[in-house]
Design an enzyme around this catalytic site. Structure first.
Site, short mmCIF file in Angstrom:
data_model
loop_
_atom_site.label_atom_id
_atom_site.label_comp_id
_atom_site.label_asym_id
_atom_site.label_seq_id
_atom_site.Cartn_x
_atom_site.Cartn_y
_atom_site.Cartn_z
N GLY A 223 9.68 -36.69 -37.95
CA GLY A 223 9.47 -35.24 -37.93
C GLY A 223 8.13 -34.90 -38.56
N HIS A 224 7.90 -35.44 -39.77
CA HIS A 224 6.61 -35.21 -40.45
C HIS A 224 5.45 -35.78 -39.61
CE1 HIS A 224 9.51 -35.63 -43.96
NE2 HIS A 224 9.08 -34.39 -44.09
N MET B 166 7.23 -32.83 -48.74
CA MET B 166 7.75 -33.33 -50.01
C MET B 166 7.87 -34.86 -49.95
SD MET B 166 10.24 -30.41 -51.44
CE MET B 166 11.66 -30.75 -50.43
N GLN C 254 12.10 -20.77 -43.07
CA GLN C 254 10.87 -21.04 -43.85
C GLN C 254 9.64 -20.73 -43.01
OE1 GLN C 254 10.37 -24.76 -46.28
NE2 GLN C 254 9.22 -25.43 -44.50
N ASN D 172 8.66 -38.79 -48.40
CA ASN D 172 9.74 -39.48 -47.67
C ASN D 172 9.56 -39.22 -46.18
OD1 ASN D 172 13.13 -39.52 -46.97
ND2 ASN D 172 12.09 -41.24 -47.90
N GLY E 17 7.49 -27.28 -39.40
CA GLY E 17 8.53 -27.64 -38.45
C GLY E 17 9.48 -26.50 -38.15
N ASP F 260 13.00 -26.04 -40.02
CA ASP F 260 13.17 -25.09 -41.13
C ASP F 260 12.68 -23.72 -40.64
OD1 ASP F 260 13.95 -27.05 -43.35
OD2 ASP F 260 12.17 -27.95 -42.50
P1 AMP Z 1 9.82 -31.42 -46.06
O1 AMP Z 1 9.08 -32.62 -46.54
O2 AMP Z 1 11.25 -31.69 -45.70
O3 AMP Z 1 9.63 -30.23 -46.95
O4 AMP Z 1 9.16 -31.02 -44.67
C1 AMP Z 1 7.78 -30.87 -44.51
C2 AMP Z 1 7.52 -30.28 -43.15
O5 AMP Z 1 8.06 -31.13 -42.15
C3 AMP Z 1 8.17 -28.90 -42.95
O6 AMP Z 1 7.28 -28.07 -42.23
C4 AMP Z 1 9.41 -29.24 -42.17
O7 AMP Z 1 9.87 -28.16 -41.36
C5 AMP Z 1 8.89 -30.38 -41.29
N1 AMP Z 1 10.01 -31.18 -40.79
C6 AMP Z 1 11.00 -31.77 -41.51
N2 AMP Z 1 11.89 -32.37 -40.70
C7 AMP Z 1 11.46 -32.15 -39.43
C8 AMP Z 1 11.95 -32.51 -38.13
N3 AMP Z 1 13.07 -33.20 -37.97
N4 AMP Z 1 11.24 -32.10 -37.05
C9 AMP Z 1 10.09 -31.38 -37.19
N5 AMP Z 1 9.58 -31.02 -38.38
C10 AMP Z 1 10.25 -31.39 -39.49
#
Ligand code: AMP
Length: 266
Positions: A34-35, A28, A151, A30, A145, A148
């Site tokens: 992690g991403h 999403m 998910q 930002n 990740g 989540d």
């Molecule tokens: P989001 O943009 O938050 O929907 O996350 C996109 C992807 O990045 C999802 O697969 C999340 O699980 C992963 N993600 C978000 N934060 C982290 C993190 N701290 N460590 C590893 N993966 C992450």
């Protein structure tokens, strides 16, 4: 790196990628470390990596959470380009939901628990958008990740039961130096609340009874949505003011044989 904001244009490009191995990282936006860890892994394992950036409205059950979700497209594109992403798929809501969400993917058991119990409809939105993105991107591998975890488990399950020919690659949770899992929502924490937030992971994985963990978190000022053991994992979600944190760990154990087995398996 090419930025694509039209489904028609993407489909034409996808046809030219028949001989490539396609890695896909849905987000999403930002973007944080992690991403980036997911993207690096995809770039390492595939000849072509596609990043999608789409703040998916159907997975938000709180309008305020959706409206304030951080949007940082320029910075995201810089990160993606530096990492070596090949394509950024950047659709809008009308493109992704021409049916205005008349059709959705619903899982009727696990998705109603934990996060699903506190965020009704959340996983319908997640599974629906991920299936749509899979059908458009047609990846060989897709990266998610472990932060989540629920998910991830639901997506692995959906891929299996819908016979999708996609390998789901789980990626470890990236944390800051304090142990707090990186999240786009962490930036809404004040300095004091960030300090408090950093205690959540250690308490969640402590080897105490769940009631004691909940008590300790509540005494510190967290509003606890849930702390529950499910399968092999301990899941937790708490709020500090309006910021919601989620995390999960393997269920801690004092049994030496299990610890030894885990070490041996690595
Ligand atoms: P989001 O943009 O938050 O929907 O996350 C996109 C992807 O990045 C999802 O697969 C999340 O699980 C992963 N993600 C978000 N934060 C982290 C993190 N701290 N460590 C590893 N993966 C992450």
């Amino acid at each position: 790196m090419q930025i694509i904001d039209s489904i028609h244009e993407w489909k034409k490009i996808r046809e030219t990628l028949q001989n490539e191995s396609i890695g896909f990282v849905p987000t999403m936006g930002n973007l944080h470390a992690g991403h980036a860890s997911l993207l690096k892994r995809s770039i390492h394992e595939n000849s072509t990596t596609i990043l999608s950036i789409f703040v998916n409205p159907t997975q938000f059950n709180d309008a305020n959470d959706l409206s304030r979700y951080p949007k940082t497209l320029e910075a995201d594109l810089d990160i993606a380009k530096d990492l070596g992403v090949d394509y950024v798929f950047f659709p809008n809501t009308d493109m992704m939901y021409p049916d205005k969400y008349r059709y959705k993917v619903t899982e009727n058991a696990f998705s109603a628990q934990l996060e699903g119990q506190h965020r009704p409809g959340h996983f319908d939105g997640v599974l629906t958008v991920v299936l749509k993105l899979f059908n458009l991107i047609k990846p060989h591998k897709a990266y998610f990740g472990e932060k989540d975890r629920q998910q991830l488990l639901l997506i692995q399950d959906m891929v299996k039961v819908l016979f999708l020919d996609i390998e789901i690659i789980p990626c470890p949770t990236i944390r800051d130096a304090s142990g707090l899992a990186l999240s786009s929502r962490n930036q809404f924490l004040s300095i004091e609340n960030k300090l408090l937030a950093s205690r959540f992971p250690a308490i969640l994985q402590s080897n105490k009874a769940l009631e004691e963990i909940i008590g300790q978190l509540s005494n510190l000022g967290f509003v606890v949505d849930y702390v529950e053991d499910y399968g092999q994992y301990r899941f937790g979600a708490v709020k500090i003011q309006s910021v919601r944190l989620i995390d999960n760990f393997d269920i801690p154990t004092t049994d030496d044989s299990v610890v030894r087995r885990r070490v041996y398996e690595q």
